[in-house]
Design a protein around this motif. Structure first.
Motif, PDB file in Angstrom:
ATOM      1  N   ASN A   1     -19.770  13.122  -3.939  1.00 24.13           N
ATOM      2  CA  ASN A   1     -20.435  13.223  -5.351  1.00 24.13           C
ATOM      3  C   ASN A   1     -19.172  12.518  -6.193  1.00 24.13           C
ATOM      4  N   LYS A   2     -19.562  12.266  -7.431  1.00 25.11           N
ATOM      5  CA  LYS A   2     -18.675  11.753  -8.392  1.00 25.11           C
ATOM      6  C   LYS A   2     -17.234  12.452  -8.504  1.00 25.11           C
ATOM      7  N   THR A   3     -17.170  13.907  -8.760  1.00 21.21           N
ATOM      8  CA  THR A   3     -16.310  14.761  -9.011  1.00 21.21           C
ATOM      9  C   THR A   3     -15.494  14.490  -7.576  1.00 21.21           C
ATOM     10  N   ASN A   4     -15.744  14.673  -6.515  1.00 18.07           N
ATOM     11  CA  ASN A   4     -14.950  14.659  -5.292  1.00 18.07           C
ATOM     12  C   ASN A   4     -14.402  13.368  -4.992  1.00 18.07           C
ATOM     13  N   ARG A   5     -15.304  12.175  -5.455  1.00 16.74           N
ATOM     14  CA  ARG A   5     -15.011  10.823  -5.139  1.00 16.74           C
ATOM     15  C   ARG A   5     -13.691  10.257  -6.099  1.00 16.74           C
ATOM     16  N   ARG A   6     -13.674  10.716  -7.382  1.00 23.05           N
ATOM     17  CA  ARG A   6     -12.679  10.383  -8.309  1.00 23.05           C
ATOM     18  C   ARG A   6     -11.452  11.291  -7.821  1.00 23.05           C
ATOM     19  N   ALA A   7     -11.641  12.452  -7.355  1.00 23.92           N
ATOM     20  CA  ALA A   7     -10.371  13.131  -6.758  1.00 23.92           C
ATOM     21  C   ALA A   7      -9.735  12.436  -5.740  1.00 23.92           C
ATOM     22  N   ASN A   8     -10.588  12.048  -4.762  1.00 26.33           N
ATOM     23  CA  ASN A   8     -10.211  11.317  -3.637  1.00 26.33           C
ATOM     24  C   ASN A   8      -9.463   9.970  -4.083  1.00 26.33           C
ATOM     25  N   MET A   9     -10.034   9.300  -5.017  1.00 25.48           N
ATOM     26  CA  MET A   9      -9.536   8.068  -5.501  1.00 25.48           C
ATOM     27  C   MET A   9      -8.101   8.125  -5.978  1.00 25.48           C
ATOM     28  N   VAL A  10      -8.192   9.087  -6.808  1.00 22.68           N
ATOM     29  CA  VAL A  10      -6.735   9.436  -7.546  1.00 22.68           C
ATOM     30  C   VAL A  10      -5.693   9.624  -6.533  1.00 22.68           C
ATOM     31  N   LYS A  11      -5.928  10.428  -5.452  1.00 23.18           N
ATOM     32  CA  LYS A  11      -5.384  10.846  -4.397  1.00 23.18           C
ATOM     33  C   LYS A  11      -4.741   9.704  -3.727  1.00 23.18           C
ATOM     34  N   ASP A  12      -5.539   8.812  -3.289  1.00 17.77           N
ATOM     35  CA  ASP A  12      -5.469   7.326  -2.628  1.00 17.77           C
ATOM     36  C   ASP A  12      -5.052   6.273  -3.561  1.00 17.77           C
ATOM     37  N   TYR A  13      -4.728   6.652  -4.773  1.00 22.31           N
ATOM     38  CA  TYR A  13      -4.540   5.423  -5.730  1.00 22.31           C
ATOM     39  C   TYR A  13      -3.483   4.430  -5.226  1.00 22.31           C
ATOM     40  N   ALA A  14      -2.529   4.963  -4.677  1.00 19.71           N
ATOM     41  CA  ALA A  14      -1.375   4.159  -4.127  1.00 19.71           C
ATOM     42  C   ALA A  14      -1.699   3.198  -3.194  1.00 19.71           C
ATOM     43  N   LYS A  15      -2.745   3.564  -2.202  1.00 17.18           N
ATOM     44  CA  LYS A  15      -3.251   2.354  -1.300  1.00 17.18           C
ATOM     45  C   LYS A  15      -3.774   1.407  -1.785  1.00 17.18           C
ATOM     46  N   ASN A  16      -4.000   1.324  -3.158  1.00 15.03           N
ATOM     47  CA  ASN A  16      -4.699  -0.021  -3.682  1.00 15.03           C
ATOM     48  C   ASN A  16      -5.892  -0.368  -3.187  1.00 15.03           C
ATOM     49  N   LYS A  17      -7.002   0.706  -2.962  1.00 12.93           N
ATOM     50  CA  LYS A  17      -8.025   0.392  -2.110  1.00 12.93           C
ATOM     51  C   LYS A  17      -9.299  -0.287  -3.306  1.00 12.93           C
ATOM     52  N   PHE A  18     -10.103  -0.877  -2.671  1.00 12.18           N
ATOM     53  CA  PHE A  18     -10.961  -1.398  -3.519  1.00 12.18           C
ATOM     54  C   PHE A  18     -10.866  -2.296  -4.473  1.00 12.18           C
TER      55      PHE A  18
END
Length: 200
Positions: free
Chosen positions: A114-131
């Motif tokens: 869901n959007k909330t979990n997705r954003r939280a995970n994306m912030v967490k993985d931000y340094a990985k420069n994904k997508f």
């Protein structure tokens, strides 16, 4: 012809059935590794020594199949299916967005949250420069229901399904044939056979 194949692989019903191939095969094999030895052990028509040997052999066989499936079959066939799909559907804008199956499956995992979990995970993985290409990051960040690219998902999971059938029916039994008996001997449940010298 290619259009018909693409429509079939993009079908949401096929995707829903196939999308958890790895999970369903893993659960089934795990249950077999517990259930089959369990039924052998409660069979009162078999001697205790035979029960112990047969249950251990069945458990080791199922565990070996699961290990082979997770370590070899799933990754190889998913990657292979993606590579083949990229060649077959070379004009598809879907396949052009992802470099390989790993990147797509990682994206799909995010898109399924869901959007909330997705954003939280994306912030967490931000340094990985994904997508950070083809608008994929924006798609995941902004939309309530990001595009999941059913053509790629169907292709990858079809590869996994084919791999599970071929691997568990052909490859796993061949490998386990050479590994189970040494393991049984290591557990003290089987004695090493001594070859008889028939030469005069």
């Amino acid at each position: 012809m290619i259009s018909a194949i693409a429509n079939g692989l993009s079908n949401s019903t096929l995707a829903n059935i196939a999308q958890n191939t790895t999970a369903s095969v893993s659960i089934e094999t795990t249950l077999k590794s517990i259930g089959r030895p369990g039924f052998i052990l409660i069979d009162n028509d078999i001697s205790p020594a035979t029960k112990k040997y047969a249950a251990a052999k069945e458990f080791l066989y199922q565990a070996t199949c699961l290990a082979i499936y997770l370590a070899l079959i799933t990754p190889v066939f998913k990657k292979g299916a993606f590579a083949i799909g990229k060649k077959i559907f070379k004009d598809s804008p879907e396949f052009a967005k992802f470099k390989d199956a790993s990147e797509f499956l990682d994206y799909h995992n995010f898109a399924s949250k869901n959007k909330t979990n997705r954003r939280a995970n994306m912030v967490k993985d931000y340094a990985k420069n994904k997508f950070r290409h083809d608008g994929l990051r924006e798609e995941l960040w902004s939309k309530d229901k990001p595009e999941k690219y059913p053509l790629i998902k169907g292709t990858v999971e079809l590869g996994s399904l084919i791999g599970s059938v071929l691997g568990l029916a052909i490859l796993a039994p061949q490998i386990s044939h050479y590994t189970i008996h040494p393991m049984l001997r290591a557990l003290g449940l089987e004695k090493k056979e001594h070859k008889v010298d028939t030469k005069a």
